[in-house]
Design a protein around this motif. Structure first.
Motif, PDB file in Angstrom:
ATOM      1  N   MET A 185      40.997  36.896  38.908  1.00 22.99           N
ATOM      2  CA  MET A 185      39.922  37.848  39.097  1.00 22.99           C
ATOM      3  C   MET A 185      38.701  37.342  38.363  1.00 22.99           C
ATOM      4  O   MET A 185      38.803  36.799  37.277  1.00 22.99           O
ATOM      5  CB  MET A 185      40.305  39.204  38.506  1.00 22.99           C
ATOM      6  N   ASN A 186      37.568  37.580  38.980  1.00 27.37           N
ATOM      7  CA  ASN A 186      36.354  37.138  38.318  1.00 27.37           C
ATOM      8  C   ASN A 186      35.814  38.238  37.401  1.00 27.37           C
ATOM      9  O   ASN A 186      36.309  39.361  37.386  1.00 27.37           O
ATOM     10  CB  ASN A 186      35.317  36.670  39.346  1.00 27.37           C
ATOM     11  N   HIS A 209      33.054  39.979  37.462  1.00 31.17           N
ATOM     12  CA  HIS A 209      32.450  41.147  38.100  1.00 31.17           C
ATOM     13  C   HIS A 209      33.526  42.147  38.530  1.00 31.17           C
ATOM     14  O   HIS A 209      33.342  43.361  38.404  1.00 31.17           O
ATOM     15  CB  HIS A 209      31.610  40.729  39.325  1.00 31.17           C
ATOM     16  N   THR A 210      34.641  41.663  39.001  1.00 30.11           N
ATOM     17  CA  THR A 210      35.728  42.538  39.445  1.00 30.11           C
ATOM     18  C   THR A 210      36.315  43.274  38.240  1.00 30.11           C
ATOM     19  O   THR A 210      36.573  44.488  38.300  1.00 30.11           O
ATOM     20  CB  THR A 210      36.835  41.724  40.144  1.00 30.11           C
ATOM     21  N   LEU A 211      36.557  42.541  37.136  1.00 28.35           N
ATOM     22  CA  LEU A 211      37.091  43.176  35.938  1.00 28.35           C
ATOM     23  C   LEU A 211      36.120  44.209  35.367  1.00 28.35           C
ATOM     24  O   LEU A 211      36.534  45.294  34.934  1.00 28.35           O
ATOM     25  CB  LEU A 211      37.426  42.137  34.879  1.00 28.35           C
ATOM     26  N   GLY A 232      33.856  45.901  37.067  1.00 32.70           N
ATOM     27  CA  GLY A 232      33.844  47.028  38.001  1.00 32.70           C
ATOM     28  C   GLY A 232      35.084  47.907  37.826  1.00 32.70           C
ATOM     29  O   GLY A 232      34.995  49.135  37.834  1.00 32.70           O
ATOM     30  N   LEU A 233      36.263  47.265  37.687  1.00 33.14           N
ATOM     31  CA  LEU A 233      37.510  48.001  37.487  1.00 33.14           C
ATOM     32  C   LEU A 233      37.481  48.764  36.168  1.00 33.14           C
ATOM     33  O   LEU A 233      37.882  49.927  36.100  1.00 33.14           O
ATOM     34  CB  LEU A 233      38.699  47.038  37.523  1.00 33.14           C
ATOM     35  N   TRP A 264      35.183  51.755  36.525  1.00 31.97           N
ATOM     36  CA  TRP A 264      35.803  52.802  37.348  1.00 31.97           C
ATOM     37  C   TRP A 264      36.835  53.571  36.523  1.00 31.97           C
ATOM     38  O   TRP A 264      36.880  54.804  36.577  1.00 31.97           O
ATOM     39  CB  TRP A 264      36.470  52.165  38.582  1.00 31.97           C
TER      40      TRP A 264
END
Length: 153
Positions: free
Chosen positions: A1-2, A4-6, A8-9, A12
Motif C-alpha cells: 500500500m502506498n 496516500h492509501t494508508l 486515507g484509511l 476514515w
C-alpha cells in the motif's frame, strides 16, 4: 500500500470513531432530555408506594394494629377468584386477620372487627365482590356478594 492509501484509511477510521463516540453521547443526552430524568430502577418501597397509589391498596393488605383473637379461637382461610381472607372467631366476634386480592384486583372497603360481622371488598374495574364473615357456632362462616357495572346501555 502506498502512503496516500494508508493516510486515507487512517483518516476514515478516525472519522468513523469520532462519529460513533459523538452519536453515542448525543443519544444519551437526548434520552435524558426527552423524559426529563435518567431512567433508574425502583426500590421495593417505591414499587409498593406506586402500587398503592394506582390500586388504592397494597398488593397484600395487612390490618393496621393488633387484631388477634384469644389463643384457641377458630381460624379459617377462604379463597376465591377475587382474593382470599384469613378469619377467626372469638366466641361470637369475627375478626379479619389478613386479606389479599388476586392479581388484577384491589381492596375496597374493609371492616376488620372484632364485631359480629366483618367484611372486605375486592374490586377490579366495575366488578366488586364483598366477602362477609360471621361466626356460626364459634366458627367462621362466609357469604359473598358480587356486583358488576356493565357498560351503559
Amino acid at each position: 500500500m502506498n502512503g496516500h492509501t494508508l493516510l486515507g484509511l487512517g483518516g476514515w477510521l478516525a472519522a468513523a470513531t469520532l462519529t460513533t463516540v459523538a452519536s453515542t453521547w448525543a443519544v444519551s443526552l437526548i434520552g435524558v432530555h426527552i423524559t426529563g430524568q435518567a431512567v433508574q430502577p425502583m426500590t421495593l418501597n417505591e414499587v409498593e408506594r406506586t402500587l398503592v397509589s394506582v390500586t388504592g391498596s397494597p398488593a397484600l393488605a395487612e390490618p393496621a394494629g393488633p387484631a388477634s383473637p384469644r389463643p384457641g379461637a377458630a381460624t379459617r382461610e377462604f379463597s376465591y377468584g377475587e382474593g382470599s381472607v384469613v378469619t377467626a372467631c372469638d366466641a361470637d366476634q369475627a375478626v379479619l386477620l389478613s386479606w389479599s386480592p388476586a392479581q388484577g384486583y384491589g381492596v375496597g372497603r374493609v371492616e376488620r372487627g372484632p364485631s359480629p360481622a366483618v367484611s372486605v371488598q375486592f374490586a377490579s374495574g366495575g366488578d366488586r365482590t364483598t366477602i362477609r364473615v360471621t361466626c356460626l357456632a364459634g366458627a367462621p362462616a362466609v357469604t359473598t356478594h358480587s356486583t358488576t357495572s356493565g357498560p351503559p346501555g
